[in-house]
Design an enzyme around this catalytic site. Structure first.
Site, short mmCIF file in Angstrom:
data_model
loop_
_atom_site.label_atom_id
_atom_site.label_comp_id
_atom_site.label_asym_id
_atom_site.label_seq_id
_atom_site.Cartn_x
_atom_site.Cartn_y
_atom_site.Cartn_z
N ASP A 109 1.06 -1.14 0.12
CA ASP A 109 0.26 -0.09 0.23
C ASP A 109 0.82 1.54 -0.22
OD1 ASP A 109 -2.98 1.68 -0.20
OD2 ASP A 109 -2.95 -0.46 1.15
N GLU A 273 -6.33 4.47 -5.87
CA GLU A 273 -7.73 4.66 -5.29
C GLU A 273 -8.19 6.33 -5.64
OE1 GLU A 273 -9.68 3.82 -0.66
OE2 GLU A 273 -8.25 5.14 -0.97
N HIS A 351 -10.94 -3.89 2.04
CA HIS A 351 -10.88 -2.80 3.96
C HIS A 351 -12.01 -1.96 3.66
CE1 HIS A 351 -8.75 -0.29 1.72
NE2 HIS A 351 -8.88 0.38 2.82
N ASP A 352 -12.47 -1.10 2.92
CA ASP A 352 -13.24 -0.35 3.11
C ASP A 352 -14.99 -0.04 2.19
OD1 ASP A 352 -10.89 1.50 4.02
OD2 ASP A 352 -10.94 2.64 2.08
#
Length: 589
Positions: A109, A273, A351-352
């Site tokens: 990340d 993202e 994860h969001d």
């Protein structure tokens, strides 16, 4: 015209990441190896063979850097150190090596819109107004009203339901944080700061052998530096949503090209993202002829059903959450790169996002398995690089609605609840908010992986349990039981990923043609390996209801000999009808 040696959806040479199936690992909740209740890197290493067994060929590791963990590692204190509960740099080196030995690639990340307020750069920046690193972050003086009351420089609300500005008593200025107070935003207009970020956060890890990055908040680096106020949408609070102002700012493309040149030197893959972006903007960001990133995450699908304009934690009414509306998003997502040199990605979970079965299908106990398999059929047949999230492959669902608010651990959920209290919300508003959180909160994705029906789901041996409560469903939904069950969601995912890999030309690279756009019961589409439908085609038929429904084949299938290649129920049963929550993939002979 498409190059003969290229995938249908790209006009350039084929790249390794276009065939990737990427499995996301959330370190805190994946596997605890030492009994302290927290997942760690040695635990991930111990499960690499399992990850490979799912059909994945790449791992995306969410932040493992040293951090105060205010936002689960997205507040980085040191880009070149590991969060001690997760392990050591030697463990990280072993993970990279272990992946490569198994033929797996590994992504990290990349969190470079902001860092932690504990990072040495910010500590220097806030030490005085004349510090050399003062301009590495965004500092602004206060505004004062007619009564002399101090206010932030503008009315922006952070992504976590508070002011986007924090007052610093020592230097008597505010700093910008688009996320939590402990995550100050970098000032990307400062060239020296950008160079330090590239050296520390990017080149360091590429030299270690990392194969690429998921780029966090990639649309937020450039802000309008005059910081205008956002329109007042919520009159009950001072701070207003401002995504349209701080996303995709005036210099963003220049910044993305600058780091894109570094990625190109290493044949690395990047996925950005990219919140608040149109499909047209996504194409520009991922063009092979103007490299900013390899691909991005478009948010249209994960935003389906929630009130993104006003409140990320608010469900839209049922009439705005119809299957036909979901399908239009799928259609746009699958077709927006056609005729370009850009490349898409596809994901149902990360994860969001709350769990896909609970959001898009039916998580009632009697329907979980069928729903999980049906969504696996959808995922396996979408063009673009495919992303899976830990636990998705076993059909993990949202935790129960009756969990106490204290069981929610995500800073977004916590701050949202605090905001309601601060505005004096009524009991009805609290009840509605709790219902919305039970459907949409990020917490649902972050519970420990359900490895077995043993205590704490086999995640940890810690007597006190894991850092976050285990989902109550672990005795019914877990890896150990599904691994032995040929009819399980896990083994269906394995078959689906195997089929995708074998027929990647049409399932992963083919052109998408929707058949029944207005139906609120079925999703039927064709995938074509060439624009004239003269070559291989696939037909996918999905029933999103809990009743038997009729369906017809798309026009592109006319005259084709189709064989059932994969079905959630094992056989076709009735060629003209789909059983409840059934999914099928047909392939031309």
């Amino acid at each position: 015209m498409t190059n003969a040696n290229s995938p249908v959806l790209t006009r350039g040479p084929k790249r390794w990441w276009q065939d990737a199936i990427i499995y996301q690992v959330w370190p805190a909740s994946f596997q605890d190896s030492n009994g302290d209740g927290m997942g760690d890197i040695p635990g991930i290493i111990s499960r690499l063979d399992y990850i490979k067994s799912t059909g994945a060929n790449t791992i995306w590791l969410s932040p493992m850097y040293d951090s105060p963990q205010i936002d689960m590692g997205y507040d980085i204190a040191d880009y070149n150190a590991i969060y001690p509960p997760y392990g050591t740099m030697a463990d990280m080196d072993a993970l990279i090596k272990g992946c490569h030995e198994r033929g797996l690639r590994i992504l990290c990340d990349l969190v470079i819109n902001h860092c932690s307020d504990q990072h040495k750069w910010f500590q220097e920046s806030r030490s005085s107004k004349d510090n050399p690193k003062r301009d590495w972050f965004i500092w602004r003086p206060a505004k004062y009203d007619a009564d002399g009351k101090r206010h932030p420089p503008n009315n922006w609300r952070s992504c976590f339901s508070e002011s986007a500005w924090e007052w610093d008593e020592k230097t008597q200025e505010y700093y910008l944080h688009l996320f939590v107070v402990g995550q100050p935003d970098f000032n990307w207009t400062n060239e020296e700061c950008r160079k330090a970020i590239i050296d520390s956060a990017i080149k360091y890890w590429l030299e270690k052998g990392v194969d690429g990055f998921r780029i966090d908040t990639a649309s937020m680096y450039s802000k309008p530096m005059d910081f205008p106020d956002a329109p007042v949408i919520d009159k009950d609070v001072e701070h207003q949503p401002a995504f349209h102002l701080f996303c995709d700012g005036p210099q963003l493309e220049d910044y993305l090209r600058e780091i894109g040149k570094v990625f190109a030197q290493y044949d690395s893959m990047t996925v950005g993202e990219f919140p608040n972006a149109t499909f047209e903007r996504s194409v520009r960001a991922t063009s092979a002829s103007d490299p900013q990133m390899s691909m991005n995450f478009h948010f249209s699908l994960c935003d389906f059903g929630r009130d993104v304009e006003n409140d990320l934690y608010r469900l839209l009414p049922a009439e705005k959450r119809r299957l036909s509306q979901f399908k239009e998003i799928i259609r746009a997502h699958q077709t927006h790169v056609e005729g370009t040199d850009s490349w898409p990605s596809f994901f149902l979970e990360n994860h969001d996002i709350a769990r896909a079965i609970s959001r898009y299908a039916n998580d009632a106990p009697e329907h979980r398995v069928a729903s999980g398999k049906m969504l696996a059929t959808l995922a396996a047949s979408q063009s673009g690089t495919l992303f899976l999230y830990q636990g998705q492959e076993i059909g993990t669902v949202n935790f129960p609605k009756d969990w106490d608010i204290e069981d929610y651990q995500d800073i977004g959920s916590i701050n949202y609840w605090k905001m309601l209290k601060a505005k004096g919300a009524s009991q009805q508003e609290f009840d509605t908010a709790k219902l919305n959180l039970s459907a949409l909160a990020r917490d649902h994705a972050r519970t420990p992986v359900q490895w077995s029906a043993e205590q704490h789901a086999g995640f940890t041996t810690n007597a006190k349990g894991p850092w976050m409560k285990v989902n109550d469903t672990y005795k019914d939904i877990n890896v150990a039981s599904q691994d032995k069950d040929a009819g399980s969601v896990l083994n269906y995912y394995r078959k689906a990923m195997q089929l995708r890999t074998k027929h990647i030309d049409v399932l992963g690279h083919g052109l998408f043609r929707i058949h029944d756009p207005k139906s609120d019961e079925t999703l039927v589409y064709a995938k074509l390996s060439d624009e004239q439908a003269k070559g291989k085609i696939a037909v996918v038929a999905l029933n999103f209801t809990t009743k038997e429904v009729a369906f017809t084949l798309p026009a592109e299938a006319k005259g084709k000999n189709l064989d059932l290649a994969l079905g959630t129920h094992g056989d076709a049963h009735d060629e003209g009808k789909l059983r409840p929550l059934e999914g099928r993939i047909y392939l031309s002979a």
